[in-house]
Design an enzyme around this catalytic site. Structure first.
Site, mmCIF file in Angstrom:
data_model
loop_
_atom_site.group_PDB
_atom_site.id
_atom_site.type_symbol
_atom_site.label_atom_id
_atom_site.label_comp_id
_atom_site.label_asym_id
_atom_site.label_seq_id
_atom_site.Cartn_x
_atom_site.Cartn_y
_atom_site.Cartn_z
ATOM 1 N N ARG A 61 -13.294 20.319 7.127
ATOM 2 C CA ARG A 61 -12.730 20.186 5.613
ATOM 3 C C ARG A 61 -11.513 21.274 5.541
ATOM 4 O O ARG A 61 -10.715 21.158 4.694
ATOM 5 C CB ARG A 61 -13.718 20.771 4.738
ATOM 6 C CG ARG A 61 -13.380 20.402 3.249
ATOM 7 C CD ARG A 61 -14.465 20.480 2.370
ATOM 8 N NE ARG A 61 -15.019 21.730 2.495
ATOM 9 C CZ ARG A 61 -16.202 22.091 2.853
ATOM 10 N NH1 ARG A 61 -17.202 21.422 3.272
ATOM 11 N NH2 ARG A 61 -16.584 23.603 2.669
ATOM 12 N N TYR A 114 3.512 10.234 -13.972
ATOM 13 C CA TYR A 114 2.738 9.161 -13.484
ATOM 14 C C TYR A 114 1.385 9.061 -14.371
ATOM 15 O O TYR A 114 0.828 9.928 -14.703
ATOM 16 C CB TYR A 114 2.355 9.955 -12.086
ATOM 17 C CG TYR A 114 1.292 8.912 -11.120
ATOM 18 C CD1 TYR A 114 1.539 7.678 -10.931
ATOM 19 C CD2 TYR A 114 0.601 9.765 -10.628
ATOM 20 C CE1 TYR A 114 0.642 6.822 -10.175
ATOM 21 C CE2 TYR A 114 -0.531 9.044 -10.039
ATOM 22 C CZ TYR A 114 -0.411 7.534 -9.452
ATOM 23 O OH TYR A 114 -1.292 6.985 -8.665
ATOM 24 N N ASP A 186 6.346 16.602 -9.657
ATOM 25 C CA ASP A 186 6.309 15.375 -8.812
ATOM 26 C C ASP A 186 7.655 14.741 -8.072
ATOM 27 O O ASP A 186 8.292 14.386 -8.768
ATOM 28 C CB ASP A 186 5.563 14.319 -9.512
ATOM 29 C CG ASP A 186 4.983 13.142 -8.712
ATOM 30 O OD1 ASP A 186 5.540 13.149 -7.652
ATOM 31 O OD2 ASP A 186 3.942 12.524 -9.085
ATOM 32 N N LYS A 211 3.257 7.154 -0.204
ATOM 33 C CA LYS A 211 4.441 6.511 -0.352
ATOM 34 C C LYS A 211 5.504 6.453 0.696
ATOM 35 O O LYS A 211 5.266 6.049 1.817
ATOM 36 C CB LYS A 211 5.098 6.989 -1.647
ATOM 37 C CG LYS A 211 4.233 6.967 -3.040
ATOM 38 C CD LYS A 211 3.525 5.575 -3.300
ATOM 39 C CE LYS A 211 3.053 5.458 -4.556
ATOM 40 N NZ LYS A 211 1.819 6.402 -4.863
#
Length: 394
Positions: A61, A114, A186, A211
């Site tokens: 992790r 967003y 962002d 993206k």
């Protein structure tokens, strides 16, 4: 080997790869592991003590060699102090907000963020005692008037979702620095190739790696890049406190996608600008909302702070009945209907800014359509749109 000067084209090919040259593969392998083994208890204890440090192998992790290479690569591209890879773009937004906001604090959020980021603020942060104020992204230095005694964060998106306003980033970040606030942006639309917000005064940059960075519509991951080591340590500890991690296969896909990011963005830009010119000549198009378009709010800031034009934008149509718009969208063959963007395929969706905004009013009359320009032949995309637009005139 001669050391070459920094060059973004070369960095995209060579960063994030092993330096050993004899017998290595071109791509890093997928590090699919949870348990890390140690030769001695002392080595294990040393790793446990340093588990929050960059590059420390401790448990799956906490990262693996491929994760660390990807994080270092994104950090270098952004000119940041460190990067935390997480499981999605929304996770990057959420973890960054949780890192620098706390119960009883107040945060300022651009009204064009967003949608899921807004929902996180509304459904999570507010329930934990964080006060949220939305602001007009074009406010500039006027944001100073919204800062309260307990304000801790200013969150921006450049350009804004759906309507693509470009804020005056340096003006807003100056207020943040003067007031001792953490600025978060962002930067998914521009990628580090078209804009480096940290050089404009931003403290934290978040990305949806799903993206352009991955570029093939097959990965889910996000990034948090910080301007300082202290901010990096805070963000890394917060992400690990949530038990979040970027998946091994997604890390592999992002490293692969980064190799072709520059060449893909060049094609996205070239096609987008040609399609925008065609769209502006259509009687049914009232306005093109792309930062490269002079009538898009913040165009002057885009010219000053950005180096390129991404392929996601919106068009405002004339007053056209909804059914005709639906017929137009449904008739397209190359533009698919689906969420996300930044992949190789072109996409189209209607958007409704008025449904969410509270600080700014969407006063335009016509329908708003969001386009993602992919890597198909440019003229074929124009021809596809021409067929679709014929349904608007029926």
């Amino acid at each position: 080997m001669n050391k070459q000067p920094n060059n973004i084209t070369n960095e995209l090919v060579h960063l994030g790869r092993d330096s050993v040259t004899n017998g290595r593969s071109v791509n890093l392998p997928v590090h699919q592991t949870s348990t890390i083994l140690f030769n001695s208890l002392e080595e294990f204890e040393a790793a446990r003590n340093d588990r929050y440090e960059k590059g420390t192998l401790y448990y799956g992790r906490y990262g693996n060699p491929a994760t660390f290479e990807l994080e270092n690569m994104i950090s270098e591209l952004e000119e940041g102090a460190g990067c935390v890879a997480v499981s999605s773009g929304l996770t990057a937004c959420a973890v960054s907000l949780m890192t620098f906001a706390s119960a009883g604090s107040h945060i300022l959020i651009a009204d064009t963020v967003y949608g899921p980021t807004r929902m996180f603020c509304e459904n999570v942060l507010k329930n934990y005692g964080v006060k949220v104020t939305y602001f007009d992204p074009m406010i500039g230095t006027g944001i100073d008037q919204l800062v309260q005694e307990n304000t801790s964060v200013i969150f921006l998106e450049a350009p804004g979702s759906g309507t693509f306003e470009v804020p005056d980033i340096p003006a807003i970040t100056k207020v943040a620095k003067d007031k001792g606030l953490t600025s978060i942006i962002d930067g998914t639309w521009s990628t580090p190739l078209f804009c480096k917000p940290i050089t404009l005064g931003v403290d934290v940059v978040v990305h949806s790696g799903s993206k352009y960075i991955s570029g093939h519509s097959d990965a889910m991951l996000g990034f948090i890049v910080t301007a300082t080591e202290a901010q990096y340590n805070q963000a890394r500890k917060m992400s690990l406190a949530f038990g979040d991690r970027a998946g091994a296969n997604d890390v592999f896909l992002a490293l692969r996608g980064l190799r072709t990011l520059e060449i893909r963005l060049k094609q996205h830009q070239e096609s987008t600008l040609k399609i925008i010119d065609w769209l502006k000549a259509q009687p049914s198009v009232s306005r093109v909302l792309h930062p490269a378009s002079p009538d898009c709010p913040g165009h002057e800031f885009w010219c000053r702070d950005f180096k390129g034009a991404a392929g996601l934008f919106s068009i405002e149509l004339a007053h056209i009945p909804e059914q005709k718009v639906r017929n137009m969208i449904n008739s397209l063959s190359l533009f698919a209907i689906g969420l996300s963007w930044g992949g190789f395929e072109s996409l189209i969706l209607p958007v409704d800014p008025a449904a969410f905004r509270v600080a700014t009013e969407w006063k335009e009359r016509g329908p708003l359509i969001r386009l993602n320009i992919g890597l198909e032949n440019t003229q074929s995309l124009i021809d596809d749109l021409a067929v679709g637009f014929s349904h608007l005139n029926e």
